[in-house]
Design an enzyme around this catalytic site. Structure first.
Site, mmCIF file in Angstrom:
data_model
loop_
_atom_site.group_PDB
_atom_site.id
_atom_site.type_symbol
_atom_site.label_atom_id
_atom_site.label_comp_id
_atom_site.label_asym_id
_atom_site.label_seq_id
_atom_site.Cartn_x
_atom_site.Cartn_y
_atom_site.Cartn_z
ATOM 1 N N GLY A 231 0.828 -1.062 0.038
ATOM 2 C CA GLY A 231 0.096 0.088 0.072
ATOM 3 C C GLY A 231 0.949 1.231 0.093
ATOM 4 O O GLY A 231 2.180 1.172 0.345
ATOM 5 N N LEU A 232 0.145 2.277 -0.158
ATOM 6 C CA LEU A 232 1.014 3.660 -0.190
ATOM 7 C C LEU A 232 1.757 3.907 1.056
ATOM 8 O O LEU A 232 1.212 3.387 2.144
ATOM 9 C CB LEU A 232 -0.042 4.678 -0.673
ATOM 10 C CG LEU A 232 -0.662 4.774 -2.085
ATOM 11 C CD1 LEU A 232 -1.908 5.733 -1.810
ATOM 12 C CD2 LEU A 232 0.321 5.130 -2.900
ATOM 13 N N SER A 233 2.550 4.938 1.190
ATOM 14 C CA SER A 233 3.160 5.601 2.234
ATOM 15 C C SER A 233 2.116 6.056 3.067
ATOM 16 O O SER A 233 1.294 6.810 2.523
ATOM 17 C CB SER A 233 4.330 6.470 1.734
ATOM 18 O OG SER A 233 4.824 7.015 3.260
ATOM 19 N N GLY A 234 2.273 5.862 4.473
ATOM 20 C CA GLY A 234 1.036 6.417 5.172
ATOM 21 C C GLY A 234 -0.477 5.967 4.970
ATOM 22 O O GLY A 234 -1.401 6.093 5.702
ATOM 23 N N GLY B 223 -0.562 2.775 6.502
ATOM 24 C CA GLY B 223 -0.868 2.371 7.725
ATOM 25 C C GLY B 223 -0.326 0.873 7.825
ATOM 26 O O GLY B 223 -0.677 0.077 8.779
ATOM 27 N N LYS B 224 0.767 0.335 6.737
ATOM 28 C CA LYS B 224 1.160 -0.803 6.843
ATOM 29 C C LYS B 224 1.612 -1.381 8.174
ATOM 30 O O LYS B 224 1.716 -2.430 8.623
ATOM 31 C CB LYS B 224 2.160 -0.977 5.523
ATOM 32 C CG LYS B 224 1.404 -0.573 4.323
ATOM 33 C CD LYS B 224 2.621 -0.656 3.154
ATOM 34 C CE LYS B 224 3.674 0.135 3.181
ATOM 35 N NZ LYS B 224 3.292 1.648 2.984
ATOM 36 N N SER B 225 2.739 -0.396 8.715
ATOM 37 C CA SER B 225 3.558 -1.046 9.654
ATOM 38 C C SER B 225 2.689 -0.973 10.955
ATOM 39 O O SER B 225 2.811 -1.819 11.794
ATOM 40 C CB SER B 225 4.714 -0.001 9.949
ATOM 41 O OG SER B 225 5.574 0.045 8.728
ATOM 42 N N SER C 100 6.193 -1.754 -1.861
ATOM 43 C CA SER C 100 6.261 -2.663 -3.068
ATOM 44 C C SER C 100 5.129 -2.214 -4.267
ATOM 45 O O SER C 100 4.329 -2.805 -4.407
ATOM 46 C CB SER C 100 5.954 -4.173 -2.753
ATOM 47 O OG SER C 100 4.791 -4.078 -1.816
#
Ligand SMILES: *[C@@H]1O[C@H](CO)[C@@H](O)[C@H](O)[C@H]1NC(C)=O
Length: 227
Positions: free
Chosen positions: A56-59, A61-63, A130
């Site tokens: 997913g995009l930066s920001g 909420g992946k982490s 990615s």
């Protein structure tokens, strides 16, 4: 080395030299099998090794979701390990930039590490933008079918940009970061992934715990939480 030398070595080692192979720039390599296999490790862990690939995009909420998922699985006695893009760039991948070919190499290496962890029996969670489909597909191809679980964190660019937790969108809009995903570099949403995590209708976001639960019910349903 001529043929006679090779045959002599074959005789001495009691091995078939033809088993030696070349892979990329690695020559004369031999795969060594050990009787303890993935299946045996999984029995100890009472789970199945796999890769949960969060994209997913930066920001988006992946982490945060990776962390919530890891915490929730941990509380059920399941062994997980997070490969976080930024963290890996502090070590293994610190030689790589954000140019397209380095991004691909970044993903390739993390895919290979994830594969090793899954083979160890670990539920490996990756947290990486990615952005390119072909890089994600290449990682999927490294693993046995079904052991690569692609999770698309589907959060609109406008929402990610409004959050801008690291202030990176601001820098990208000001032209101070080049090739930033979603701004001047494409993000290719997965065409067919196992799980899509979407915002709840309206402005409210899916909570990290709700997102984690959705992934866990997938794992449960597909038998990953038992050996
Ligand atoms: C082999 O090494 C060369 C020179 O370092 C490099 O350019 C090339 O990408 C390598 N090939 C592979 C398959 O890694």
């Amino acid at each position: 080395m001529n043929l006679i030398h090779l045959s002599l070595i074959t005789l001495l080692l009691g091995k078939n030299v033809r088993d030696l192979s070349t892979n990329g720039n690695s020559t004369n390599i031999l795969w060594h099998e050990c009787p303890i296999q993935k299946h045996d490790r999984q029995k100890i862990l009472q789970q199945k090794g796999c890769v949960i690939w969060i994209t997913g995009l930066s920001g988006s909420g992946k982490s945060t979701i990776a962390c919530a998922l890891s915490r929730s699985l941990h509380s059920r006695g399941k062994l997980t390990y997070i490969l976080d893009g930024d963290n890996i760039r502090h070590g293994l991948n610190r030689d790589l930039s954000f140019r397209a070919e380095d991004r691909s190499e970044n993903i390739r290496r993390i895919g290979e590490v994830a594969k090793l962890l899954a083979d160890a029996g670990v539920i490996c969670i990756t947290s990486l933008i990615s952005p390119y489909q072909k890089d994600r597909d290449a990682c999927r191809a490294l693993l046995p079918k079904e052991d690569f679980i692609e999770v698309f964190l589907d959060v609109p660019l406008a929402v990610c940009e409004a959050r801008d937790p690291k202030g990176l969108y601001k820098l990208a809009r000001a032209g101070m970061i080049k090739g930033f995903t979603g701004i001047d570099d494409p993000y290719e949403p997965p065409c067919s992934c196992e799980i899509v995590l979407q915002q709840i209708k309206g402005s409210e976001c899916m909570s990290p715990n709700n997102a984690a639960e959705k992934v866990i019910s997938y794992l449960e349903k597909n038998g990953y939480l038992r050996a």
